[in-house]
Design a protein around this motif. Structure first.
Motif, PDB file in Angstrom:
ATOM      1  N   PHE A  54      79.222  48.543 -54.470  1.00 40.00           N
ATOM      2  CA  PHE A  54      78.465  48.789 -53.246  1.00 40.00           C
ATOM      3  C   PHE A  54      77.390  47.705 -53.100  1.00 40.00           C
ATOM      4  CE2 PHE A  54      80.162  52.715 -54.890  1.00 40.00           C
ATOM      5  CZ  PHE A  54      80.679  53.361 -53.780  1.00 40.00           C
ATOM      6  N   PRO A  55      77.724  46.583 -52.476  1.00 39.31           N
ATOM      7  CA  PRO A  55      76.774  45.458 -52.362  1.00 39.31           C
ATOM      8  C   PRO A  55      75.464  45.826 -51.694  1.00 39.31           C
ATOM      9  CG  PRO A  55      78.990  44.756 -51.794  1.00 39.31           C
ATOM     10  CD  PRO A  55      79.037  46.236 -51.920  1.00 39.31           C
ATOM     11  N   SER A  56      75.500  46.728 -50.704  1.00 45.05           N
ATOM     12  CA  SER A  56      74.281  47.079 -49.980  1.00 45.05           C
ATOM     13  C   SER A  56      73.400  48.045 -50.755  1.00 45.05           C
ATOM     14  CB  SER A  56      74.642  47.691 -48.620  1.00 45.05           C
ATOM     15  OG  SER A  56      75.409  48.877 -48.801  1.00 45.05           O
ATOM     16  N   SER A  57      73.921  48.571 -51.869  1.00 45.43           N
ATOM     17  CA  SER A  57      73.132  49.494 -52.707  1.00 45.43           C
ATOM     18  C   SER A  57      72.864  48.844 -54.057  1.00 45.43           C
ATOM     19  CB  SER A  57      73.878  50.825 -52.882  1.00 45.43           C
ATOM     20  OG  SER A  57      74.083  51.462 -51.647  1.00 45.43           O
ATOM     21  N   HIS A  58      72.232  47.661 -54.001  1.00 48.58           N
ATOM     22  CA  HIS A  58      71.833  46.918 -55.204  1.00 48.58           C
ATOM     23  C   HIS A  58      73.017  46.598 -56.118  1.00 48.58           C
ATOM     24  CE1 HIS A  58      67.761  47.866 -53.946  1.00 48.58           C
ATOM     25  NE2 HIS A  58      68.059  49.155 -53.961  1.00 48.58           N
ATOM     26  N   GLN A  59      74.179  46.327 -55.513  1.00 49.38           N
ATOM     27  CA  GLN A  59      75.371  45.962 -56.264  1.00 49.38           C
ATOM     28  C   GLN A  59      75.777  47.049 -57.267  1.00 49.38           C
ATOM     29  OE1 GLN A  59      77.316  43.431 -55.580  1.00 49.38           O
ATOM     30  NE2 GLN A  59      75.947  42.374 -54.142  1.00 49.38           N
ATOM     31  N   SER A  60      75.468  48.302 -56.933  1.00 45.39           N
ATOM     32  CA  SER A  60      75.854  49.397 -57.830  1.00 45.39           C
ATOM     33  C   SER A  60      77.369  49.564 -57.834  1.00 45.39           C
ATOM     34  CB  SER A  60      75.181  50.699 -57.389  1.00 45.39           C
ATOM     35  OG  SER A  60      75.572  51.048 -56.069  1.00 45.39           O
ATOM     36  N   SER A  61      77.882  50.189 -58.882  1.00 41.47           N
ATOM     37  CA  SER A  61      79.323  50.360 -59.019  1.00 41.47           C
ATOM     38  C   SER A  61      79.674  51.837 -59.142  1.00 41.47           C
ATOM     39  CB  SER A  61      79.841  49.589 -60.240  1.00 41.47           C
ATOM     40  OG  SER A  61      79.198  50.031 -61.416  1.00 41.47           O
ATOM     41  N   GLY A  62      80.927  52.152 -58.899  1.00 40.26           N
ATOM     42  CA  GLY A  62      81.386  53.532 -58.963  1.00 40.26           C
ATOM     43  C   GLY A  62      82.896  53.601 -58.916  1.00 40.26           C
ATOM     44  N   ILE A  63      83.406  54.708 -58.411  1.00 40.26           N
ATOM     45  CA  ILE A  63      84.851  54.922 -58.370  1.00 40.26           C
ATOM     46  C   ILE A  63      85.276  55.325 -56.964  1.00 40.26           C
ATOM     47  CG2 ILE A  63      84.951  55.630 -60.789  1.00 40.26           C
ATOM     48  CD1 ILE A  63      85.307  58.536 -59.730  1.00 40.26           C
ATOM     49  N   ASN A  64      86.582  55.226 -56.728  1.00 38.80           N
ATOM     50  CA  ASN A  64      87.161  55.752 -55.496  1.00 38.80           C
ATOM     51  C   ASN A  64      88.498  56.390 -55.829  1.00 38.80           C
ATOM     52  OD1 ASN A  64      89.506  53.704 -54.629  1.00 38.80           O
ATOM     53  ND2 ASN A  64      87.811  52.541 -55.515  1.00 38.80           N
TER      54      ASN A  64
ATOM     55  N   ASN B  80      78.917  56.158 -56.152  1.00 36.52           N
ATOM     56  CA  ASN B  80      78.333  55.326 -57.205  1.00 36.52           C
ATOM     57  C   ASN B  80      77.558  56.187 -58.200  1.00 36.52           C
ATOM     58  OD1 ASN B  80      76.031  56.032 -55.808  1.00 36.52           O
ATOM     59  ND2 ASN B  80      75.258  53.944 -55.557  1.00 36.52           N
ATOM     60  N   PHE B  81      77.729  57.524 -58.077  1.00 36.90           N
ATOM     61  CA  PHE B  81      77.117  58.516 -58.964  1.00 36.90           C
ATOM     62  C   PHE B  81      75.591  58.589 -58.809  1.00 36.90           C
ATOM     63  CE2 PHE B  81      80.918  56.887 -61.190  1.00 36.90           C
ATOM     64  CZ  PHE B  81      81.679  58.045 -61.187  1.00 36.90           C
ATOM     65  N   GLU B  82      75.056  57.896 -57.799  1.00 37.08           N
ATOM     66  CA  GLU B  82      73.611  57.923 -57.606  1.00 37.08           C
ATOM     67  C   GLU B  82      73.263  58.300 -56.157  1.00 37.08           C
ATOM     68  OE1 GLU B  82      72.074  54.162 -58.801  1.00 37.08           O
ATOM     69  OE2 GLU B  82      72.714  54.372 -60.888  1.00 37.08           O
TER      70      GLU B  82
END
Length: 225
Positions: A75-85, A107-109
């Motif tokens: 998620f680039p717009s959310s501080h490059q956070s990562s997650g699953i789909n 992104n679990f957050e």
């Protein structure tokens, strides 16, 4: 006129032996093939019993398949956070042009998104291009806004190869259209098969709200049942 009759009559007579009627079995000796070739080819055996209806295949045999998806999201717009789909695409409702799709990303957050949609493919399912209106439900939850409700839009799919081997999909929908919480979602997906039942895909998604513009990039494994 007499000359035309003399030409057409033997032509029709000859074609009657070459082109069997739809559904009429073809005898092995008509093809003058080695019996071993016929014995080793299940496809040829099937065609000998019932010649394929190519037009019916184009009209009704989908050039894309049901896919079950799981992958990694950034998620680039959310501080490059990562997650699953996770998700599923194009569950066909019997032998109709209606399909169901659903997905969920997090992104679990502070980024959560999910929904279920009904799609109707307007053109014959076997074509190498198709469009579908979309209606469903979706919710979006971010650090800056939350919305949920009716999801309306459309999809353009370009199956580059039959049987789901490769395709490009562009989808545009609007959550809570016409309200102050409206969010437009644009998604570009590209998929490619690496085996008969396994594909790799990439999603690029933009979410446009009145508060903020968000983005997501996903790398996905897709299983074709």
């Amino acid at each position: 006129m007499k000359i035309l009759t003399l030409f057409v009559t033997p032509l029709i007579f000859g074609l009657s032996f070459i082109l069997p009627l739809k559904g009429e079995p073809v005898l092995d000796n008509n093809l003058d093939l080695n019996p071993q070739i016929i014995e080793e080819s299940p496809t040829l055996q099937k065609w000998l019993q019932e010649p394929p209806n190519v037009l019916d295949s184009i009209e009704n045999d989908p050039s894309f398949r049901t896919r079950i998806r799981v992958g990694y999201s950034q998620f680039p717009s959310s501080h490059q956070s990562s997650g699953i789909n996770i998700g599923v695409e194009d569950i066909f409702l019997d032998k109709t042009s209606f399909t169901i799709r659903g997905d969920y990303q997090t992104n679990f957050e502070n980024r959560h998104s999910g929904g279920v949609d009904l799609q109707y493919y307007v053109l014959p399912l076997g074509w190498y291009v198709n469009v579908a209106p979309i209606v469903g439900y979706r919710y979006l939850d971010t650090q800056n806004y939350h919305t949920d409700g009716l999801n309306l839009g459309g999809k353009l799919i370009l199956p580059l190869s039959r049987n789901g081997a490769a395709d490009i999909t562009l989808m545009q929908t609007f959550v809570s259209p016409g309200s102050t919480d409206e969010v437009g979602i644009s998604t570009l997906s590209v998929g490619y098969a690496v085996t008969n039942n396994l594909r790799i895909a990439t999603d690029i998604q933009k979410e446009n709200s009145r508060v903020q513009k968000d983005s997501r990039v996903s790398f996905v494994l897709e299983w074709i049942p």
